[in-house]
Design a protein around this motif. Structure first.
Motif, mmCIF file in Angstrom:
data_model
loop_
_atom_site.group_PDB
_atom_site.id
_atom_site.type_symbol
_atom_site.label_atom_id
_atom_site.label_comp_id
_atom_site.label_asym_id
_atom_site.label_seq_id
_atom_site.Cartn_x
_atom_site.Cartn_y
_atom_site.Cartn_z
ATOM 1 N N LYS A 87 0.857 -1.202 0.000
ATOM 2 C CA LYS A 87 0.000 0.000 0.000
ATOM 3 C C LYS A 87 0.882 1.237 0.000
ATOM 4 C CE LYS A 87 -4.044 -1.820 2.333
ATOM 5 N NZ LYS A 87 -3.630 -2.906 3.245
ATOM 6 N N LEU A 88 0.537 2.186 -0.826
ATOM 7 C CA LEU A 88 1.277 3.447 -0.829
ATOM 8 C C LEU A 88 0.584 4.391 0.152
ATOM 9 C CD1 LEU A 88 1.897 3.852 -4.662
ATOM 10 C CD2 LEU A 88 3.199 2.573 -2.964
ATOM 11 N N TRP A 105 1.359 -5.790 -10.524
ATOM 12 C CA TRP A 105 0.147 -5.062 -10.876
ATOM 13 C C TRP A 105 0.110 -3.741 -10.109
ATOM 14 C CZ3 TRP A 105 -3.815 -7.086 -14.094
ATOM 15 C CH2 TRP A 105 -3.624 -8.418 -14.506
ATOM 16 N N ALA A 106 -0.476 -2.742 -10.744
ATOM 17 C CA ALA A 106 -0.703 -1.471 -10.050
ATOM 18 C C ALA A 106 -2.204 -1.314 -9.838
ATOM 19 C CB ALA A 106 -0.188 -0.315 -10.895
ATOM 20 N N GLY A 107 -2.599 -0.931 -8.634
ATOM 21 C CA GLY A 107 -4.016 -0.760 -8.337
ATOM 22 C C GLY A 107 -4.341 0.702 -8.063
ATOM 23 N N THR A 152 -3.881 -2.669 -13.186
ATOM 24 C CA THR A 152 -3.145 -2.642 -14.453
ATOM 25 C C THR A 152 -1.932 -3.556 -14.339
ATOM 26 O OG1 THR A 152 -3.734 -0.311 -14.588
ATOM 27 C CG2 THR A 152 -2.022 -1.077 -16.110
ATOM 28 N N LEU A 153 -1.753 -4.421 -15.321
ATOM 29 C CA LEU A 153 -0.567 -5.293 -15.323
ATOM 30 C C LEU A 153 0.651 -4.481 -15.746
ATOM 31 C CD1 LEU A 153 0.685 -8.142 -15.079
ATOM 32 C CD2 LEU A 153 0.156 -8.469 -17.498
ATOM 33 N N LEU A 154 1.675 -4.477 -14.900
ATOM 34 C CA LEU A 154 2.873 -3.690 -15.189
ATOM 35 C C LEU A 154 3.992 -4.531 -15.786
ATOM 36 C CD1 LEU A 154 3.182 -1.736 -11.811
ATOM 37 C CD2 LEU A 154 2.350 -0.830 -13.993
ATOM 38 N N ASP A 182 -2.473 3.537 -5.975
ATOM 39 C CA ASP A 182 -2.518 3.647 -4.513
ATOM 40 C C ASP A 182 -1.997 2.363 -3.860
ATOM 41 O OD1 ASP A 182 -4.786 1.880 -4.560
ATOM 42 O OD2 ASP A 182 -6.058 3.631 -4.961
ATOM 43 N N ARG A 183 -1.794 1.319 -4.695
ATOM 44 C CA ARG A 183 -1.167 0.107 -4.177
ATOM 45 C C ARG A 183 -0.575 -0.700 -5.330
ATOM 46 N NH1 ARG A 183 -6.319 -0.300 -5.082
ATOM 47 N NH2 ARG A 183 -7.428 -2.276 -5.328
#
Ligand code: FUL
Length: 412
Positions: free
Chosen positions: A329-330, A357-359, A365-367, A387-388
């Motif tokens: 978590k960011l 993945w970026a959430g 989104t698959l990074l 944000d995560r």
């Protein structure tokens, strides 16, 4: 997951992985002769550095954040940088410090003072030693040189055995290894004998991806085309070291080659493809004929170190953990463009395939889709706001153990 038995590093290999970045120092009679490979006939009188300062070399490495330092105690020309009893072809016969100097000792002292692990390169191929063509006599000679270095200069982090020029030649590796194990059992052994570190197989400083830490073969030198050097006596865990020179195409300093200095971008690209692929990078920064690092090269090394720190010393967030799925978590929705992953390799290289993945809100989104993580994997991707982040290990041998999962915003 399978029940496959995992290779594991020794505690010494584990510590070596964490060094990540080493400084290689090619210095010797070649430095004064505008050449890469002396044939052993250059007179020791040519060796006359005017202001040799090993603290300049090691201090620069330290300031730039390098983890270890390796000096060419003897290159293929046979000229010895220490007060050896094995030959007159050494600093003892040179005008430098009236023949009383010892470059190996000065480096060892600077390293001890600055807390920098010290290693030596001792070329097996010797173009000066008259006994070179008598196998047994040279084995004795080489063993004596190695013993001097293993016993006279404190703890050594690595012994660099260069295969160049030795294609087709057999040395007494069992005896050499016995000496290393007796006097410096903790030292890494590079690529010959019973290597604990293998050569990545090129002099560009880059590792392929994936670059697994297990291997049964390694390439012996630039002059053997194949990778078919069998590593029979080697532990199954044998990580790769990537060597490269800061000046393109030369390991020793030559006058008028400032234009060959690699740019910061080139060095960073090398870093991403070596350290960023889980290998260790050994960057050669050769001192000039004064015995100092050329100012431009020194500045480039310092810039390189500063840029690595700028990029990677302040993650937006970091966790460790185990299992197939970890969510980082960011603290707040942020731009992200890099992720660093590290495995707990003490327990083996377990991850075989993963996704990042970026959430943001409900959207994922698959990074990245990757394979090896090992000691370290650096992934960079087109910046996006998240944000995560999520690590999904899609294939592993035993339970994934993640030492670090860090997100960064590096920017330009
Ligand atoms: C090679 C040598 O021939 C070069 O001179 C240099 O020492 C490089 C690191 O290894 O095999």
């Amino acid at each position: 997951m399978t029940g496959e038995i995992l290779a594991k590093p020794t505690p010494e290999q584990l510590a070596w992985h964490d060094l990540e970045l080493g400084m290689f120092c090619h210095f010797g009679i070649n430095t004064f002769c505008n050449q890469e490979w002396g044939d052993g006939s250059d007179p020791p009188g040519k060796f006359r550095p005017t202001s040799l300062d090993a603290r300049d070399w090691v201090g620069t490495a330290k300031e730039a954040g390098f983890g270890y330092f390796i000096l060419t105690a003897k290159h293929h020309d046979g000229f010895c940088l220490w007060q050896t009893g094995t030959t007159d072809y050494s600093v003892r016969s040179s005008p430098w410090k009236n023949g009383k100097g010892d470059v190996v000792a000065e480096c060892a002292e600077a390293c001890a003072e600055l807390g920098m692990p010290f290693g030596i390169y001792l070329s097996p191929w010797d173009r000066n030693a008259p006994c070179y063509h008598d196998k047994e006599a040279y084995d004795d000679f080489y063993a004596a040189q190695l013993t001097e270095l293993l016993t006279g200069y404190g703890p050594l982090v690595e012994i660099w055995f260069d295969g160049a020029g030795s294609e087709g030649r057999e040395y007494d590796w069992p005896r050499i290894m016995e000496l290393v194990k007796k006097h410096q059992p903790q030292a890494m052994v590079f690529n010959m004998g019973e290597p604990t570190v293998r050569w990545v197989g090129n002099e560009d400083g880059v590792a392929p991806y994936p670059c697994w830490n297990t291997a049964k073969v390694a390439r012996q030198s630039m002059y053997t085309g194949d990778m078919a050097k069998w590593l029979p006596e080697t532990p199954p865990w044998v990580p790769a070291e990537c060597d490269v020179s800061i000046r393109k195409g030369s390991w020793f300093w030559h006058p008028g080659e400032e234009h060959k200095l690699r740019s910061l971008d080139e060095l960073l690209d090398i870093y991403y493809r070596s350290v960023g692929h889980g290998a260790v990078l050994l960057l050669n920064v050769p001192p000039d004929d004064r015995g100092l690092l050329p100012e431009a090269d020194k500045q480039r090394v310092l810039e390189f170190g500063a840029e690595i720190r700028r990029r990677f010393s302040r993650p937006l967030a970091e966790i460790r953990g185990e299992g197939n799925e970890l969510v980082l978590k960011l603290p707040r929705p942020s731009l992200v463009d890099h992720v660093i992953l590290m495995e707990e390799i003490a327990h083996g290289e377990r991850v075989r395939e993963y996704e990042l993945w970026a959430g943001r809100g409900d959207e994922w989104t698959l990074l990245v889709q990757g394979s090896a993580i090992g000691h370290k994997k650096i992934d960079r991707f087109t910046p996006l706001t998240a944000d995560r982040l999520k690590l999904r290990v899609t294939r592993s041998v035993q339970r994934p153990l993640i030492r670090a999962f860090r997100a960064y915003w590096v920017g330009e």
